[in-house]
Design a protein around this motif. Structure first.
Motif, PDB file in Angstrom:
ATOM      1  N   CYS A  87      88.115  65.372  66.031  1.00 37.91           N
ATOM      2  CA  CYS A  87      87.060  64.370  65.932  1.00 37.91           C
ATOM      3  C   CYS A  87      86.515  64.269  64.512  1.00 37.91           C
ATOM      4  N   PHE A  88      86.509  63.066  63.956  1.00 41.55           N
ATOM      5  CA  PHE A  88      86.088  62.886  62.581  1.00 41.55           C
ATOM      6  C   PHE A  88      84.573  63.010  62.425  1.00 41.55           C
ATOM      7  N   VAL A  89      83.824  62.731  63.490  1.00 39.62           N
ATOM      8  CA  VAL A  89      82.369  62.817  63.412  1.00 39.62           C
ATOM      9  C   VAL A  89      81.933  64.225  63.018  1.00 39.62           C
ATOM     10  N   TYR A  90      82.665  65.240  63.485  1.00 44.27           N
ATOM     11  CA  TYR A  90      82.300  66.624  63.183  1.00 44.27           C
ATOM     12  C   TYR A  90      82.658  67.023  61.751  1.00 44.27           C
ATOM     13  N   GLN A  91      83.356  66.164  61.024  1.00 47.07           N
ATOM     14  CA  GLN A  91      83.892  66.525  59.714  1.00 47.07           C
ATOM     15  C   GLN A  91      83.120  65.908  58.556  1.00 47.07           C
ATOM     16  N   HIS A  92      81.900  65.429  58.817  1.00 50.54           N
ATOM     17  CA  HIS A  92      81.065  64.902  57.746  1.00 50.54           C
ATOM     18  C   HIS A  92      80.341  66.040  57.028  1.00 50.54           C
ATOM     19  N   PRO A  93      79.959  65.828  55.780  1.00 53.14           N
ATOM     20  CA  PRO A  93      79.109  66.809  55.098  1.00 53.14           C
ATOM     21  C   PRO A  93      77.735  66.887  55.757  1.00 53.14           C
ATOM     22  N   LYS A  94      77.009  67.938  55.488  1.00 48.91           N
ATOM     23  CA  LYS A  94      75.650  68.060  56.006  1.00 48.91           C
ATOM     24  C   LYS A  94      74.744  67.022  55.332  1.00 48.91           C
ATOM     25  N   GLY A  95      73.767  66.552  56.094  1.00 52.22           N
ATOM     26  CA  GLY A  95      72.771  65.672  55.526  1.00 52.22           C
ATOM     27  C   GLY A  95      73.099  64.198  55.579  1.00 52.22           C
ATOM     28  N   VAL A  96      74.224  63.808  56.215  1.00 54.99           N
ATOM     29  CA  VAL A  96      74.536  62.382  56.290  1.00 54.99           C
ATOM     30  C   VAL A  96      73.591  61.714  57.278  1.00 54.99           C
ATOM     31  N   ASP A 145     101.112  63.112  78.135  1.00 54.38           N
ATOM     32  CA  ASP A 145     101.224  64.369  78.874  1.00 54.38           C
ATOM     33  C   ASP A 145      99.809  64.828  79.223  1.00 54.38           C
ATOM     34  N   PRO A 146      99.479  64.962  80.530  1.00 49.75           N
ATOM     35  CA  PRO A 146      98.098  65.300  80.916  1.00 49.75           C
ATOM     36  C   PRO A 146      97.593  66.596  80.297  1.00 49.75           C
ATOM     37  N   ASP A 147      98.415  67.642  80.299  1.00 50.12           N
ATOM     38  CA  ASP A 147      97.971  68.929  79.771  1.00 50.12           C
ATOM     39  C   ASP A 147      97.696  68.848  78.266  1.00 50.12           C
ATOM     40  N   VAL A 148      98.545  68.131  77.530  1.00 51.10           N
ATOM     41  CA  VAL A 148      98.357  68.018  76.088  1.00 51.10           C
ATOM     42  C   VAL A 148      97.112  67.187  75.778  1.00 51.10           C
ATOM     43  N   ARG A 149      96.909  66.118  76.535  1.00 49.80           N
ATOM     44  CA  ARG A 149      95.720  65.285  76.292  1.00 49.80           C
ATOM     45  C   ARG A 149      94.436  66.072  76.573  1.00 49.80           C
ATOM     46  N   ILE A 150      94.441  66.864  77.620  1.00 51.59           N
ATOM     47  CA  ILE A 150      93.269  67.695  77.914  1.00 51.59           C
ATOM     48  C   ILE A 150      93.058  68.722  76.800  1.00 51.59           C
ATOM     49  N   ARG A 151      94.125  69.291  76.283  1.00 49.27           N
ATOM     50  CA  ARG A 151      94.003  70.254  75.179  1.00 49.27           C
ATOM     51  C   ARG A 151      93.423  69.584  73.936  1.00 49.27           C
ATOM     52  N   LEU A 152      93.837  68.354  73.671  1.00 47.51           N
ATOM     53  CA  LEU A 152      93.360  67.644  72.493  1.00 47.51           C
ATOM     54  C   LEU A 152      91.907  67.213  72.629  1.00 47.51           C
ATOM     55  N   MET A 153      91.524  66.771  73.840  1.00 46.17           N
ATOM     56  CA  MET A 153      90.223  66.136  74.029  1.00 46.17           C
ATOM     57  C   MET A 153      89.187  67.038  74.670  1.00 46.17           C
ATOM     58  N   LYS A 154      89.602  68.199  75.141  1.00 46.10           N
ATOM     59  CA  LYS A 154      88.682  69.170  75.743  1.00 46.10           C
ATOM     60  C   LYS A 154      87.845  68.538  76.853  1.00 46.10           C
ATOM     61  N   ASN A 155      88.507  67.731  77.673  1.00 39.57           N
ATOM     62  CA  ASN A 155      87.829  67.067  78.781  1.00 39.57           C
ATOM     63  C   ASN A 155      88.801  67.015  79.953  1.00 39.57           C
ATOM     64  N   PRO A 156      88.503  67.691  81.061  1.00 39.80           N
ATOM     65  CA  PRO A 156      89.444  67.706  82.191  1.00 39.80           C
ATOM     66  C   PRO A 156      89.698  66.333  82.787  1.00 39.80           C
ATOM     67  N   LYS A 157      88.801  65.379  82.545  1.00 39.58           N
ATOM     68  CA  LYS A 157      89.007  64.024  83.059  1.00 39.58           C
ATOM     69  C   LYS A 157      90.045  63.239  82.262  1.00 39.58           C
ATOM     70  N   SER A 158      90.430  63.752  81.107  1.00 43.30           N
ATOM     71  CA  SER A 158      91.306  62.972  80.226  1.00 43.30           C
ATOM     72  C   SER A 158      92.756  62.962  80.666  1.00 43.30           C
ATOM     73  N   GLY A 159      93.129  63.773  81.650  1.00 45.79           N
ATOM     74  CA  GLY A 159      94.535  63.840  82.064  1.00 45.79           C
ATOM     75  C   GLY A 159      94.997  62.687  82.916  1.00 45.79           C
ATOM     76  N   GLN A 160      94.092  61.763  83.277  1.00 47.04           N
ATOM     77  CA  GLN A 160      94.446  60.639  84.160  1.00 47.04           C
ATOM     78  C   GLN A 160      94.752  59.362  83.390  1.00 47.04           C
ATOM     79  N   ILE A 161      95.116  59.470  82.119  1.00 45.17           N
ATOM     80  CA  ILE A 161      95.205  58.281  81.271  1.00 45.17           C
ATOM     81  C   ILE A 161      96.239  57.271  81.767  1.00 45.17           C
TER      82      ILE A 161
END
Length: 427
Positions: A96-105, A155-171
């Motif tokens: 996630c790019f949101v987590y990769q901003h410098p502090k104070g933005v 791949d449901p397992d890979v998508r869940i690993r990437l997104m850390k959300n168990p609901k994401s495997g139903q894409i």
């Protein structure tokens, strides 16, 4: 202008528009149009197009009133609305790019949006993981098409690993439900080396391609990593070999899809070609691909503009000018070659290569140069009569990601700062 408030709070009234003629004022809220409560831009757009309008308005005095009028051909509504907060993302993607901003933005840069309204109206990518059943039914019943969906892996397992959300495997089930109701989809796969590349990428392309033509396009985009990743998952950037391997998969499936459906269907982002050290394809190879935030085809558009003489690197008022063309480090070799191939003329165009200190110079995602880095590079570049910027560096209201504006840059440099071409090659 269609606004983004909920309810619709007026930020500014434009003179000559219907809103001014109806006596609406800044600060007031439009609650209903023709008896329909306004929840989002879709409600507003559907009702404001009616010939006769009856608005229920909450005034600045706290009292409600009704105003009525008729639409006139060519007369805009003429109101700008305060920003609506988008529906939030429920995922915790490892990249996630949101987590990769410098502090104070500023706070707006830290909002994780995953809003199907923004997807339909503005082309924002969504994951479908936070849709309620009622929202799904609305998409189907109102035919909100096309939508832009971040898949990343089928791949449901890979998508869940990437997104850390168990609901994401139903894409795929979600895509099939949308496609079965006639909803067109543009999809993207943000590829992280060692996680969803190789065989996983191949499977994703194949399974999405089987759903063409409802799945209109598949964008393959390299992961964007900044230097601000303390305490975040350990991901590695794309080396040249991995970028070339991903391109080989894309090109191989393009050939398969063209034989089957007359369309390439899958396309690689410009950054993938830059990382691989490969030339970007011809304009024809993009088949009119929608130029989205992932930047597919934008570098090609820039090259063609430069070679066809359609850009703004030309003399003004018949005088010889020194023009500084701003770019990031990754696209610099391509653009330097293009400048060297330009025929001599009355403009002395030179490349100003900006090191991305704000995010880290390994970032190859378009549009991530900021005002402070550009100003520093221009100071070292030497005198220029004019500066040309890639447009994706400037966000809404011509503000860079570090909150500097184009006007700030012009005042500090003392020369005009312009958008020099229609496609971004920031890196």
């Amino acid at each position: 202008m269609i606004g983004l408030s909920d309810p619709f709070t007026i930020a500014r009234i434009e003179s000559g528009g219907l809103a001014a003629r109806l006596g609406l004022q800044a600060g007031e809220r439009i609650l209903e149009i023709n008896g329909v409560a306004l929840h989002d831009e879709i409600d507003f757009g559907a009702q404001i197009s009616e010939e006769r309008l009856l608005l229920r308005v909450l005034g600045n005095d706290g009292e409600e009133r009704e105003v009525s009028g008729e639409r006139e051909y060519g007369i805009p509504f003429g109101a700008e609305f305060e920003a609506r907060q988008p529906k939030r993302c429920h995922n915790n993607c490892v990249f996630c790019f949101v987590y990769q901003h410098p502090k104070g933005v500023r706070r707006e840069l830290l909002i994780k949006d995953d809003d199907y309204i923004f997807s339909f109206v503005h082309g924002n990518f969504i994951t479908l993981t936070n849709l309620s059943e009622a929202e799904f039914r609305r998409i189907l019943e109102e035919r909100l098409s096309p939508l832009y969906v971040s898949v990343h892996a089928t791949d449901p397992d890979v998508r869940i690993r990437l997104m850390k959300n168990p609901k994401s495997g139903q894409i795929l089930q979600q895509i099939d439900r949308l496609a079965g109701a006639g909803i067109d989809l543009h999809t993207q796969l943000v590829v992280c080396p060692g996680i969803n590349d190789g065989e996983v990428l191949t499977r994703s392309i194949v399974e999405l391609g089987e759903r063409h033509p409802r799945v209109k396009t598949i964008a393959v985009v390299p992961v964007g990593l900044t230097k601000h990743r303390a305490r975040l998952p350990d991901l590695r950037p794309f080396p040249t070999a991995d970028a070339r391997a991903a391109l080989e998969i894309v090109h191989r499936h393009q050939a398969v899809f063209r034989k089957r459906s007359k369309s390439r269907v899958v396309f690689a982002a410009d950054e993938m070609y830059v990382l691989a050290g490969e030339p970007v394809p011809s304009a024809r190879a993009y088949e009119g691909f929608p130029q989205l935030e992932n930047g597919i085809g934008m570098l090609r558009a820039t090259i063609d503009q430069w070679m066809d003489g359609k850009d703004e690197i030309r003399a003004r008022n018949g005088t010889r000018e020194r023009v500084a063309v701003v770019t990031g480090t990754s696209a610099a070799p391509t653009l330097r070659r293009l400048l060297s191939e330009r025929p001599p003329g009355s403009v002395e165009a030179s490349l100003c290569v900006v090191t991305n200190d704000y995010f880290g110079d390994s970032v190859t995602v378009s549009g991530l140069l900021v005002g402070a880095d550009i100003e520093r590079a221009l100071a070292e570049h030497g005198p220029a009569d004019r500066v040309l910027l890639p447009p994706n560096c400037l966000k809404e209201r011509e503000v860079f990601l570090d909150d500097r504006t184009r006007s700030d840059l012009e005042q500090r440099l003392g020369v005009p700062v312009q958008i020099g071409f229609d496609a971004s090659v920031c890196a």
